[in-house]
Write a protein that holds these residues in place. Structure first.
Motif, PDB file in Angstrom:
ATOM      1  N   ALA A 121       0.905  -1.073   0.034  1.00  0.00           N
ATOM      2  CA  ALA A 121       0.039  -0.200  -0.181  1.00  0.00           C
ATOM      3  C   ALA A 121       0.817   1.711  -0.068  1.00  0.00           C
ATOM      4  CB  ALA A 121      -0.741  -0.068   1.226  1.00  0.00           C
ATOM      5  N   LEU A 122       0.669   2.082  -0.377  1.00  0.00           N
ATOM      6  CA  LEU A 122       1.172   3.752  -0.311  1.00  0.00           C
ATOM      7  C   LEU A 122       0.831   4.189   0.179  1.00  0.00           C
ATOM      8  CD1 LEU A 122       1.067   3.710  -4.709  1.00  0.00           C
ATOM      9  CD2 LEU A 122       2.775   2.766  -3.491  1.00  0.00           C
ATOM     10  N   LEU A 123       1.531   5.227   1.488  1.00  0.00           N
ATOM     11  CA  LEU A 123       1.695   5.864   2.761  1.00  0.00           C
ATOM     12  C   LEU A 123       1.930   6.631   2.178  1.00  0.00           C
ATOM     13  CD1 LEU A 123       1.431   2.840   5.362  1.00  0.00           C
ATOM     14  CD2 LEU A 123      -0.346   4.115   4.245  1.00  0.00           C
ATOM     15  N   PRO A 124       1.649   7.902   2.981  1.00  0.00           N
ATOM     16  CA  PRO A 124       1.826   9.405   3.340  1.00  0.00           C
ATOM     17  C   PRO A 124       2.897   9.595   3.984  1.00  0.00           C
ATOM     18  CG  PRO A 124       0.252   9.810   3.677  1.00  0.00           C
ATOM     19  CD  PRO A 124       0.432   8.078   2.900  1.00  0.00           C
ATOM     20  N   ASP A 125       4.487  10.678   3.500  1.00  0.00           N
ATOM     21  CA  ASP A 125       4.769  10.572   4.641  1.00  0.00           C
ATOM     22  C   ASP A 125       5.769  12.602   5.086  1.00  0.00           C
ATOM     23  OD1 ASP A 125       7.094  10.064   6.847  1.00  0.00           O
ATOM     24  OD2 ASP A 125       8.531   9.340   5.133  1.00  0.00           O
ATOM     25  N   PRO A 126       4.917  12.879   5.644  1.00  0.00           N
ATOM     26  CA  PRO A 126       4.816  12.243   7.217  1.00  0.00           C
ATOM     27  C   PRO A 126       2.732  11.646   6.640  1.00  0.00           C
ATOM     28  CG  PRO A 126       5.799  14.269   7.669  1.00  0.00           C
ATOM     29  CD  PRO A 126       5.280  13.849   5.837  1.00  0.00           C
ATOM     30  N   GLY A 127       2.563  11.077   7.688  1.00  0.00           N
ATOM     31  CA  GLY A 127       0.912  10.561   7.902  1.00  0.00           C
ATOM     32  C   GLY A 127       0.236  10.678   8.823  1.00  0.00           C
ATOM     33  N   TYR A 128      -0.883   9.893   8.969  1.00  0.00           N
ATOM     34  CA  TYR A 128      -1.371   9.766  10.159  1.00  0.00           C
ATOM     35  C   TYR A 128      -0.788   8.962  10.820  1.00  0.00           C
ATOM     36  CZ  TYR A 128      -4.936  10.133  14.253  1.00  0.00           C
ATOM     37  OH  TYR A 128      -5.787   9.519  15.057  1.00  0.00           O
ATOM     38  N   PRO A 129      -0.508   8.128  12.138  1.00  0.00           N
ATOM     39  CA  PRO A 129       0.062   7.174  12.136  1.00  0.00           C
ATOM     40  C   PRO A 129      -1.278   5.605  12.156  1.00  0.00           C
ATOM     41  CG  PRO A 129       0.602   8.654  14.239  1.00  0.00           C
ATOM     42  CD  PRO A 129       0.108   9.782  12.796  1.00  0.00           C
ATOM     43  N   VAL A 130      -2.014   5.801  12.701  1.00  0.00           N
ATOM     44  CA  VAL A 130      -2.963   4.894  12.185  1.00  0.00           C
ATOM     45  C   VAL A 130      -2.503   3.999  10.638  1.00  0.00           C
ATOM     46  CG1 VAL A 130      -5.299   5.695  11.253  1.00  0.00           C
ATOM     47  CG2 VAL A 130      -5.287   3.738  12.714  1.00  0.00           C
ATOM     48  N   TYR A 131      -2.423   5.457   9.244  1.00  0.00           N
ATOM     49  CA  TYR A 131      -2.403   4.260   7.928  1.00  0.00           C
ATOM     50  C   TYR A 131      -1.115   3.257   8.459  1.00  0.00           C
ATOM     51  CZ  TYR A 131      -4.282   8.950   6.834  1.00  0.00           C
ATOM     52  OH  TYR A 131      -4.837  10.406   7.431  1.00  0.00           O
ATOM     53  N   ALA A 132      -0.241   3.383   9.253  1.00  0.00           N
ATOM     54  CA  ALA A 132       0.845   2.356   9.386  1.00  0.00           C
ATOM     55  C   ALA A 132       0.800   1.720   9.839  1.00  0.00           C
ATOM     56  CB  ALA A 132       1.952   3.053   9.310  1.00  0.00           C
ATOM     57  N   ALA A 133       0.116   1.607  11.062  1.00  0.00           N
ATOM     58  CA  ALA A 133      -0.240   0.461  11.905  1.00  0.00           C
ATOM     59  C   ALA A 133      -1.616  -0.297  11.260  1.00  0.00           C
ATOM     60  CB  ALA A 133      -1.141   1.641  13.664  1.00  0.00           C
ATOM     61  N   GLY A 134      -2.436   0.401  10.620  1.00  0.00           N
ATOM     62  CA  GLY A 134      -3.586  -0.933  10.134  1.00  0.00           C
ATOM     63  C   GLY A 134      -2.699  -1.841   8.742  1.00  0.00           C
ATOM     64  N   LEU A 135      -1.476  -1.385   8.287  1.00  0.00           N
ATOM     65  CA  LEU A 135      -0.858  -2.397   7.578  1.00  0.00           C
ATOM     66  C   LEU A 135      -0.207  -3.521   8.547  1.00  0.00           C
ATOM     67  CD1 LEU A 135       0.616  -0.066   4.534  1.00  0.00           C
ATOM     68  CD2 LEU A 135      -1.410  -0.431   4.797  1.00  0.00           C
ATOM     69  N   ALA A 136       0.801  -2.846   9.968  1.00  0.00           N
ATOM     70  CA  ALA A 136       1.222  -3.563  10.370  1.00  0.00           C
ATOM     71  C   ALA A 136       0.649  -5.320  11.311  1.00  0.00           C
ATOM     72  CB  ALA A 136       2.070  -3.311  11.417  1.00  0.00           C
ATOM     73  N   LEU A 137      -0.889  -4.895  10.966  1.00  0.00           N
ATOM     74  CA  LEU A 137      -1.854  -5.761  11.789  1.00  0.00           C
ATOM     75  C   LEU A 137      -2.271  -6.576  10.637  1.00  0.00           C
ATOM     76  CD1 LEU A 137      -4.525  -2.883  13.735  1.00  0.00           C
ATOM     77  CD2 LEU A 137      -2.360  -4.714  14.786  1.00  0.00           C
ATOM     78  N   ALA A 138      -2.029  -5.904   9.093  1.00  0.00           N
ATOM     79  CA  ALA A 138      -2.317  -6.684   8.387  1.00  0.00           C
ATOM     80  C   ALA A 138      -1.027  -7.285   7.067  1.00  0.00           C
ATOM     81  CB  ALA A 138      -3.251  -6.198   6.911  1.00  0.00           C
ATOM     82  N   GLY A 139      -0.324  -6.981   7.756  1.00  0.00           N
ATOM     83  CA  GLY A 139       0.999  -7.950   6.853  1.00  0.00           C
ATOM     84  C   GLY A 139       1.408  -7.659   5.958  1.00  0.00           C
ATOM     85  N   VAL A 140       0.572  -6.322   5.711  1.00  0.00           N
ATOM     86  CA  VAL A 140       0.813  -5.301   4.639  1.00  0.00           C
ATOM     87  C   VAL A 140       2.242  -4.100   4.088  1.00  0.00           C
ATOM     88  CG1 VAL A 140      -0.350  -3.975   2.826  1.00  0.00           C
ATOM     89  CG2 VAL A 140      -1.534  -6.080   3.714  1.00  0.00           C
ATOM     90  N   GLU A 141       2.720  -4.280   3.221  1.00  0.00           N
ATOM     91  CA  GLU A 141       3.994  -4.075   3.171  1.00  0.00           C
ATOM     92  C   GLU A 141       3.453  -2.648   2.693  1.00  0.00           C
ATOM     93  OE1 GLU A 141       8.024  -3.713   0.630  1.00  0.00           O
ATOM     94  OE2 GLU A 141       6.702  -5.593   0.561  1.00  0.00           O
ATOM     95  N   PRO A 142       4.251  -1.469   3.744  1.00  0.00           N
ATOM     96  CA  PRO A 142       3.724  -0.102   2.982  1.00  0.00           C
ATOM     97  C   PRO A 142       5.119   0.630   2.393  1.00  0.00           C
ATOM     98  CG  PRO A 142       5.152   0.032   5.021  1.00  0.00           C
ATOM     99  CD  PRO A 142       5.090  -1.453   5.257  1.00  0.00           C
ATOM    100  N   HIS A 143       4.862   1.565   0.981  1.00  0.00           N
ATOM    101  CA  HIS A 143       6.045   2.242   0.649  1.00  0.00           C
ATOM    102  C   HIS A 143       5.528   3.906   0.419  1.00  0.00           C
ATOM    103  CE1 HIS A 143       8.462   3.384  -3.039  1.00  0.00           C
ATOM    104  NE2 HIS A 143       7.742   3.697  -3.285  1.00  0.00           N
ATOM    105  N   LEU A 144       6.441   4.353   1.052  1.00  0.00           N
ATOM    106  CA  LEU A 144       6.229   5.708   1.708  1.00  0.00           C
ATOM    107  C   LEU A 144       6.405   6.861   0.353  1.00  0.00           C
ATOM    108  CD1 LEU A 144       7.893   5.670   4.874  1.00  0.00           C
ATOM    109  CD2 LEU A 144       5.579   5.582   4.390  1.00  0.00           C
ATOM    110  N   MET A 145       5.507   7.420   0.374  1.00  0.00           N
ATOM    111  CA  MET A 145       5.310   8.651  -0.724  1.00  0.00           C
ATOM    112  C   MET A 145       5.949  10.065  -0.083  1.00  0.00           C
ATOM    113  SD  MET A 145       1.690   8.251  -2.445  1.00  0.00           S
ATOM    114  CE  MET A 145       0.420   8.389  -1.164  1.00  0.00           C
TER     115      MET A 145
END
Length: 398
Positions: A121-145
């Protein structure tokens, strides 16, 4: 010895909010008058009509059963009416909306509903912390923008490698943004939709601050873009717009498949939003649609002006954002030095301990946030002026 703490908790990201809460508690216990500009929790109540609606519903004997995970037809219908009124977007409440216990509920569960482990999933950096937390719970890899001032805090879609696009399930956008207070126009969303369609990626737009805009700016919905409903969903929250943060109510709207996935997940993990809270949500949306309720935008615009001006008088010049309840402030020039160099976390800690003003360090929102702090406009104008005076003395080392 076995541990009763899941390893995934270590991947949830920054614990800065808990850290700041503990520092505030200690400071208050030591007799310090803390001006809390850290958490974006509205300091005013919802309107009298909204509170009355909640109260009446809570007294009903039939209000205490399971409400249903997708939302009542009345709430979903009013949410659809509000979207049509506010953005000119017409959606089917039966198939294109689902109620949430606040947008954070949906953001935290989104990846579980849409993705499999190993997806991107593509996430903004900086971004609200729950964005990354939701990925961590689901085992999804973040790619930061990375979002940087030089690009207006907008992502560069062309900088994302093709192999990343191929693995990406969804891209998360947030305008007006938390923590940046950055804004985007409809032309940007048109580019985003075009990129998403090229790469068969879902856009997830977090529009929690749609009603907190200033200087005549009106934040658009991505769903206003022609054909966006084919490739986008949007989170809406009543927390900030209608001072209902503690009531926990919001909704997801847009693409039918994604909404259906969220409905299916929530049907297995909760029983929906308490019925009286949905009634309060109906009252809030209807008041706004009919023009009979208070608007939060003018309040936060005045607070923005007061704090920006007062900090400028203290030598800390901060731009005037066009939206949200936050200032995204580049670290001030300090007149005194610590044994170690200043950074955003150290500034935030020392500002609380020495000046009694709580803010959030920018690095809590991602590596691109280093060098900034986020300041929430959640105190009265008098308290904001007092905060600025204290900050000025802190900057000067007094």
């Amino acid at each position: 010895m076995k541990s009763w703490r899941a390893g995934r908790l270590s991947r949830l990201g920054s614990s800065i909010f808990a850290e700041v809460a503990e520092r505030k508690r200690r400071a208050a216990a030591n007799g310090l008058d803390v001006i809390d500009l850290s958490i974006g929790s509205p300091d005013l109540p919802p309107s009298a009509a909204v509170r009355e609606s909640l109260s009446r519903a809570a007294l009903r004997e039939d209000a205490y059963g399971y409400p249903g995970s997708k939302g009542t037809p009345a709430f979903l219908g009013e949410a659809a009416e509000w979207l049509a009124f506010r953005f000119g977007v017409r959606l089917d409440p039966e198939r294109e909306l689902v109620s949430l216990m606040g947008s954070q509920d949906g953001l935290g569960h989104l990846a579980l509903a849409l993705c499999d482990p190993g997806d991107v999933a593509l996430l903004p950096d900086p971004g609200y912390p729950v964005y990354a937390a939701g990925l961590a719970l689901a085992g999804v890899e973040p790619h930061l923008m990375p979002l940087r001032a030089a690009n207006g805090y907008l992502p560069d879609f062309d900088a994302i490698p093709d192999e990343v696009w191929q693995r990406t399930k969804f891209m998360l956008l947030n305008y007006p943004s938390n923590p940046l207070s950055a804004v985007a126009d409809l032309a940007f969303f048109e580019r985003a939709v075009a990129a998403a369609k090229r790469h068969s990626v879902l856009i997830v737009h977090d529009l929690a601050y749609s009603e907190m805009a200033f200087d005549g700016y009106r934040p658009p919905s991505i769903l206003q873009v022609a054909g966006a409903v084919d490739t986008a969903v949007e989170f809406h929250s009543l927390s900030k717009s209608f001072n209902l943060a503690g009531a926990r109510i919001g909704f997801l709207a847009g693409n039918r498949e994604a909404v259906a996935a969220m409905r299916e997940l929530k049907a297995n993990i909760d029983y929906g939003v308490f019925l009286p809270v949905q009634e309060a949500g109906i009252a809030a949306l209807r008041e706004d649609r009919l023009g009979t309720g208070p608007k939060v935008g003018p309040l936060y615009e005045r607070r923005r002006d007061v704090l920006v001006e007062a900090l400028g008088e203290q030598g800390w010049d901060i731009g005037r954002p066009k939206a949200t309840m936050f200032l995204w402030a580049k670290l001030p020039e300090m007149a005194w030095e610590l044994a170690e160099p200043w950074n955003s976390r150290r500034i935030a800690r020392e500002m609380l301990e020495r000046a009694g003003v709580a803010v959030i360090p920018g690095d809590a929102f991602g590596a691109e946030g280093e060098g900034y702090v986020r300041i929430a406009l959640v105190e009265s104008e008098a308290r904001l002026r007092e905060a600025a005076a204290r900050i000025g003395a802190f900057i000067r080392g007094e």
